[in-house]
Design a protein around this motif. Structure first.
Motif, PDB file in Angstrom:
ATOM      1  N   ILE A   9     -46.571  17.898 -11.264  1.00 49.68           N
ATOM      2  CA  ILE A   9     -45.622  17.031 -10.556  1.00 49.68           C
ATOM      3  C   ILE A   9     -45.346  17.630  -9.192  1.00 49.68           C
ATOM      4  N   ASP A  10     -45.702  16.888  -8.152  1.00 53.02           N
ATOM      5  CA  ASP A  10     -45.509  17.312  -6.765  1.00 53.02           C
ATOM      6  C   ASP A  10     -45.060  16.087  -5.969  1.00 53.02           C
TER       7      ASP A  10
ATOM      8  N   SER B 181     -40.227  14.939  -9.785  1.00 51.87           N
ATOM      9  CA  SER B 181     -39.197  15.943 -10.023  1.00 51.87           C
ATOM     10  C   SER B 181     -37.874  15.446  -9.460  1.00 51.87           C
ATOM     11  N   ALA B 182     -36.834  15.489 -10.269  1.00 56.39           N
ATOM     12  CA  ALA B 182     -35.508  15.048  -9.824  1.00 56.39           C
ATOM     13  C   ALA B 182     -34.944  15.996  -8.776  1.00 56.39           C
TER      14      ALA B 182
ATOM     15  N   GLY C 100     -37.020  17.965  -6.782  1.00 63.40           N
ATOM     16  CA  GLY C 100     -38.011  18.191  -5.732  1.00 63.40           C
ATOM     17  C   GLY C 100     -38.926  19.371  -5.962  1.00 63.40           C
ATOM     18  N   ASP C 101     -38.768  20.077  -7.083  1.00 58.16           N
ATOM     19  CA  ASP C 101     -39.609  21.233  -7.384  1.00 58.16           C
ATOM     20  C   ASP C 101     -41.000  20.785  -7.818  1.00 58.16           C
ATOM     21  N   VAL C 102     -42.003  21.648  -7.558  1.00 56.40           N
ATOM     22  CA  VAL C 102     -43.335  21.418  -8.103  1.00 56.40           C
ATOM     23  C   VAL C 102     -43.304  21.924  -9.548  1.00 56.40           C
ATOM     24  N   ILE C 103     -43.744  21.082 -10.473  1.00 58.53           N
ATOM     25  CA  ILE C 103     -43.736  21.454 -11.896  1.00 58.53           C
ATOM     26  C   ILE C 103     -45.178  21.418 -12.379  1.00 58.53           C
ATOM     27  N   PRO C 104     -45.722  22.579 -12.796  1.00 63.07           N
ATOM     28  CA  PRO C 104     -47.127  22.629 -13.199  1.00 63.07           C
ATOM     29  C   PRO C 104     -47.395  21.932 -14.526  1.00 63.07           C
ATOM     30  N   ALA C 105     -48.642  21.513 -14.720  1.00 61.33           N
ATOM     31  CA  ALA C 105     -49.074  20.893 -15.974  1.00 61.33           C
ATOM     32  C   ALA C 105     -48.828  21.861 -17.121  1.00 61.33           C
ATOM     33  N   GLY C 106     -48.463  21.323 -18.267  1.00 62.35           N
ATOM     34  CA  GLY C 106     -48.202  22.125 -19.461  1.00 62.35           C
ATOM     35  C   GLY C 106     -46.742  22.478 -19.661  1.00 62.35           C
ATOM     36  N   GLU C 107     -45.920  22.334 -18.638  1.00 64.48           N
ATOM     37  CA  GLU C 107     -44.490  22.659 -18.731  1.00 64.48           C
ATOM     38  C   GLU C 107     -43.752  21.586 -19.541  1.00 64.48           C
ATOM     39  N   GLN C 108     -42.636  21.986 -20.110  1.00 61.84           N
ATOM     40  CA  GLN C 108     -41.735  21.053 -20.788  1.00 61.84           C
ATOM     41  C   GLN C 108     -40.668  20.609 -19.788  1.00 61.84           C
ATOM     42  N   VAL C 109     -40.369  19.330 -19.789  1.00 62.00           N
ATOM     43  CA  VAL C 109     -39.353  18.784 -18.896  1.00 62.00           C
ATOM     44  C   VAL C 109     -38.435  17.857 -19.679  1.00 62.00           C
ATOM     45  N   GLU C 110     -37.291  17.573 -19.077  1.00 63.72           N
ATOM     46  CA  GLU C 110     -36.351  16.619 -19.664  1.00 63.72           C
ATOM     47  C   GLU C 110     -36.245  15.423 -18.729  1.00 63.72           C
ATOM     48  N   VAL C 111     -36.282  14.223 -19.293  1.00 63.60           N
ATOM     49  CA  VAL C 111     -36.187  12.995 -18.508  1.00 63.60           C
ATOM     50  C   VAL C 111     -34.719  12.750 -18.175  1.00 63.60           C
ATOM     51  N   THR C 112     -34.431  12.664 -16.862  1.00 65.70           N
ATOM     52  CA  THR C 112     -33.034  12.463 -16.441  1.00 65.70           C
ATOM     53  C   THR C 112     -32.731  11.018 -16.051  1.00 65.70           C
ATOM     54  N   SER C 113     -33.732  10.315 -15.515  1.00 67.94           N
ATOM     55  CA  SER C 113     -33.512   8.922 -15.123  1.00 67.94           C
ATOM     56  C   SER C 113     -34.846   8.221 -14.921  1.00 67.94           C
ATOM     57  N   ILE C 114     -34.738   6.910 -14.687  1.00 67.74           N
ATOM     58  CA  ILE C 114     -35.922   6.092 -14.445  1.00 67.74           C
ATOM     59  C   ILE C 114     -35.718   5.375 -13.128  1.00 67.74           C
TER      60      ILE C 114
ATOM     61  N   VAL D  96     -41.011   2.436 -12.296  1.00 69.16           N
ATOM     62  CA  VAL D  96     -41.883   2.823 -13.409  1.00 69.16           C
ATOM     63  C   VAL D  96     -42.105   4.330 -13.444  1.00 69.16           C
ATOM     64  N   LYS D  97     -41.290   5.079 -12.693  1.00 72.74           N
ATOM     65  CA  LYS D  97     -41.417   6.534 -12.644  1.00 72.74           C
ATOM     66  C   LYS D  97     -40.241   7.188 -13.365  1.00 72.74           C
ATOM     67  N   LEU D  98     -40.563   8.242 -14.094  1.00 74.56           N
ATOM     68  CA  LEU D  98     -39.517   9.031 -14.722  1.00 74.56           C
ATOM     69  C   LEU D  98     -39.140  10.166 -13.785  1.00 74.56           C
ATOM     70  N   LEU D  99     -37.868  10.427 -13.649  1.00 78.15           N
ATOM     71  CA  LEU D  99     -37.403  11.600 -12.916  1.00 78.15           C
ATOM     72  C   LEU D  99     -37.080  12.664 -13.949  1.00 78.15           C
ATOM     73  N   VAL D 100     -37.641  13.857 -13.733  1.00 74.16           N
ATOM     74  CA  VAL D 100     -37.549  14.911 -14.739  1.00 74.16           C
ATOM     75  C   VAL D 100     -37.063  16.209 -14.113  1.00 74.16           C
ATOM     76  N   ILE D 101     -36.557  17.093 -14.989  1.00 74.69           N
ATOM     77  CA  ILE D 101     -36.186  18.450 -14.591  1.00 74.69           C
ATOM     78  C   ILE D 101     -36.850  19.413 -15.567  1.00 74.69           C
ATOM     79  N   PRO D 102     -37.209  20.610 -15.087  1.00 76.18           N
ATOM     80  CA  PRO D 102     -37.869  21.577 -15.964  1.00 76.18           C
ATOM     81  C   PRO D 102     -36.931  22.106 -17.045  1.00 76.18           C
ATOM     82  N   VAL D 103     -37.517  22.510 -18.177  1.00 75.23           N
ATOM     83  CA  VAL D 103     -36.764  23.076 -19.288  1.00 75.23           C
ATOM     84  C   VAL D 103     -37.321  24.468 -19.573  1.00 75.23           C
ATOM     85  N   LYS D 104     -36.431  25.463 -19.765  1.00 76.35           N
ATOM     86  CA  LYS D 104     -36.854  26.830 -20.093  1.00 76.35           C
ATOM     87  C   LYS D 104     -37.326  26.900 -21.527  1.00 76.35           C
TER      88      LYS D 104
END
Length: 157
Positions: free
Chosen positions: A103-104, A123-124, A126-140, A143-151
């Motif tokens: 996600i970029d 990314s909700a 604006g961070d670059v999130i690499p493939a394979g990471e877990q994220v949480e969906v914050t909004s729609i 047709v795009k999901l806005l997500v944030i990374p999860v530890k």
């Protein structure tokens, strides 16, 4: 006596004009916006025909309009409500997803897999999130999901 009869005659015409005016407005619109005023005007017209004082006619208009509105508006709202088509897209809100394409936001790339489907994602924050990471969906958005990374421990980074 003649002045009273002329006054009554004038009010009959005024209330009849109100019935016609509100009726035409009702016919011109599709939202049932003035039907209650037609009922109130008819009641006031009846009062004028029976020789009621002007104050009584006005009170008839106001009271019958209010009662008609209160009695029928909830029913009318239910039948004239614009139904929205449920897509169930919002059921992914708050869900965990796996990033399948990095996600970029600057390069307009990114995808996640959630609820058995692949979605375009951004990314909700604006961070670059690499493939394979877990994220949480914050909004729609569209047709795009806005997500944030999860530890790892399940906490949001």
């Amino acid at each position: 006596m003649v002045a009273f009869l002329q006054s009554v005659d004038l009010m009959i015409w005024i209330w009849l004009g109100a019935v016609i005016l509100f009726g035409v407005v009702e016919l011109a619109t599709a939202g049932l916006v003035s039907i209650w005023f037609v009922a109130g005007s008819l009641a006031a017209l009846a009062g004028a025909v029976l020789g009621a004082e002007l104050l009584v006619q006005v009170l008839l208009f106001v009271c019958v309009t209010a009662v008609a509105l209160a009695a029928t508006r909830p029913l009318v709202r239910r039948y004239t409500r614009r139904d929205t088509v449920a897509t169930n897209a919002d059921r992914v809100l708050g869900s965990r997803a796996k990033v399948t394409e990095t996600i970029d936001n600057e390069n307009s790339t990114g995808a996640v897999y959630v609820d058995g489907k692949t979605w375009t994602a951004r990314s909700a924050e604006g961070d670059v999130i690499p493939a394979g990471e877990q994220v949480e969906v914050t909004s729609i958005e569209g047709v795009k999901l806005l997500v944030i990374p999860v530890k790892e421990g399940g906490f949001v980074k």
